[in-house]
Enzyme design. Structure first.
Site, PDB file in Angstrom:
ATOM      1  N   ARG A 272      54.055  68.760  22.270  1.00  0.00           N
ATOM      2  CA  ARG A 272      53.613  70.101  21.855  1.00  0.00           C
ATOM      3  C   ARG A 272      54.606  71.160  22.335  1.00  0.00           C
ATOM      4  NH1 ARG A 272      47.681  70.338  24.299  1.00  0.00           N
ATOM      5  NH2 ARG A 272      48.614  68.803  25.721  1.00  0.00           N
TER       6      ARG A 272
ATOM      7  N   CYS B 263      54.244  70.632  28.364  1.00  0.00           N
ATOM      8  CA  CYS B 263      52.852  70.440  27.951  1.00  0.00           C
ATOM      9  C   CYS B 263      52.295  69.234  28.702  1.00  0.00           C
ATOM     10  CB  CYS B 263      52.737  70.287  26.440  1.00  0.00           C
ATOM     11  SG  CYS B 263      53.665  68.908  25.736  1.00  0.00           S
TER      12      CYS B 263
END
Length: 304
Positions: free
Chosen positions: A259, A254
């Protein structure tokens, strides 16, 4: 006396019903509420909003600040085995403890915590399905007291589990032809290069776009409206639709690797695929000199 009998005797003496283990990487809110007093379970909160813990947390939960407790505060790295060892000992965690993590924002940083724990050999880690969002929505108890536990002894392995991808591993895919799938879990605008980072988040890369060959699966697509994970069948179908079926190794990434750890959890722990998380992510790759990128929007230095 065997360990199991000893645990049973202790819990009965304390008037605590022994927990019935929940198989798999997730526990339900009902199960956790019923087992809050089990001495063989330790709950940790890892939230994006590091101040939410003080305003109320699941009773008995230990707070883990992702930006200090789970990272090296001097160099860009995750916490060392010695550092995590100290945290676990203070929290009374032993080799036989079942660790449950939860947090806000659909367990975003809780999943990252699970990845860090797993790297250091703490494999019996589960996420509270639905995280803080579901716990609060169901009106389940919150506490403001900071718990204290008798210190324990636990020794973590010095050899990290192979769950982490490095820049060299990614370049081996991009330039060396390694048969590995790359999954970019950022939003479509980040992936296309239209924006460098989500609104309100610091821009850390010089270039926008994505790693060549990576497919896009925004991480939030793995959860339901109430914060719980979609079923394994639903997740398998969603990833298969973009060519990710577990037939070959996978690297997720990410912006800074947090994330993408949520998607790592989905693909590795829920679906059982061979997955590594590239926590250098776009911050490292997008700033590296001489590496190829794809930028469909055509932005250069923030301009088209």
């Amino acid at each position: 006396m065997s360990r199991n009998l000893a645990v049973l005797a202790t819990t009965l003496a304390l008037g605590v019903a022994p927990a019935i283990a929940q198989d798999g990487p997730l526990v339900t809110a009902d199960w956790l509420q019923q087992n809050l007093n089990d001495p063989n379970i330790r709950i940790f909160e890892v939230s994006v909003d590091t101040g939410v813990y003080e305003r109320g947390h699941i009773p008995g939960a230990v707070n883990l600040a992702w930006h200090t407790d789970l990272v090296d505060t001097v160099r860009r790295d995750i916490v060392s085995s010695e550092g995590l060892e100290a945290i676990l000992r203070e929290a009374g965690v032993t080799e036989d403890t079942t660790v449950v993590l939860y947090g806000d924002n659909n367990n975003w940083f809780a999943a990252w915590g699970a990845w860090v724990f797993d790297i250091h050999g703490i494999h019996d880690v589960k996420l509270l399905d639905g995280g803080r969002k579901l716990w609060e929505a169901e009106g389940l108890p919150l506490d403001t007291a900071t718990p204290e536990y008798a210190a324990s002894e636990i020794d973590l392995t010095e050899e990290a589990a192979p769950l982490r991808a490095r820049l060299a591993d990614v370049l081996e895919v991009v330039e060396g032809g390694a048969d590995v799938s790359l999954v970019d879990i950022r939003g479509p605008k980040e992936y296309s290069g239209e924006i460098f980072a989500p609104e309100g988040v610091q821009e850390l890369s010089i270039r926008a776009g994505h790693i060549p060959g990576a497919v896009n699966f925004p991480w939030g697509g793995a959860v339901n409206e109430d914060g719980t994970f979609k079923t394994a069948d639903e997740l398998k179908a969603a990833f298969a639709a973009i060519g990710i079926d577990g037939s070959k190794p996978i690297i997720t990434y990410c912006r800074i690797g947090e994330r993408s750890s949520h998607t790592w959890f989905v693909l590795s722990r829920i679906l059982g695929y061979d997955v590594r998380n590239y926590d250098g992510s776009w911050t490292e790759y997008g700033n590296a000199v001489g590496v190829p990128i794809e930028n469909p929007t055509g932005t250069v230095w923030g301009r088209i």
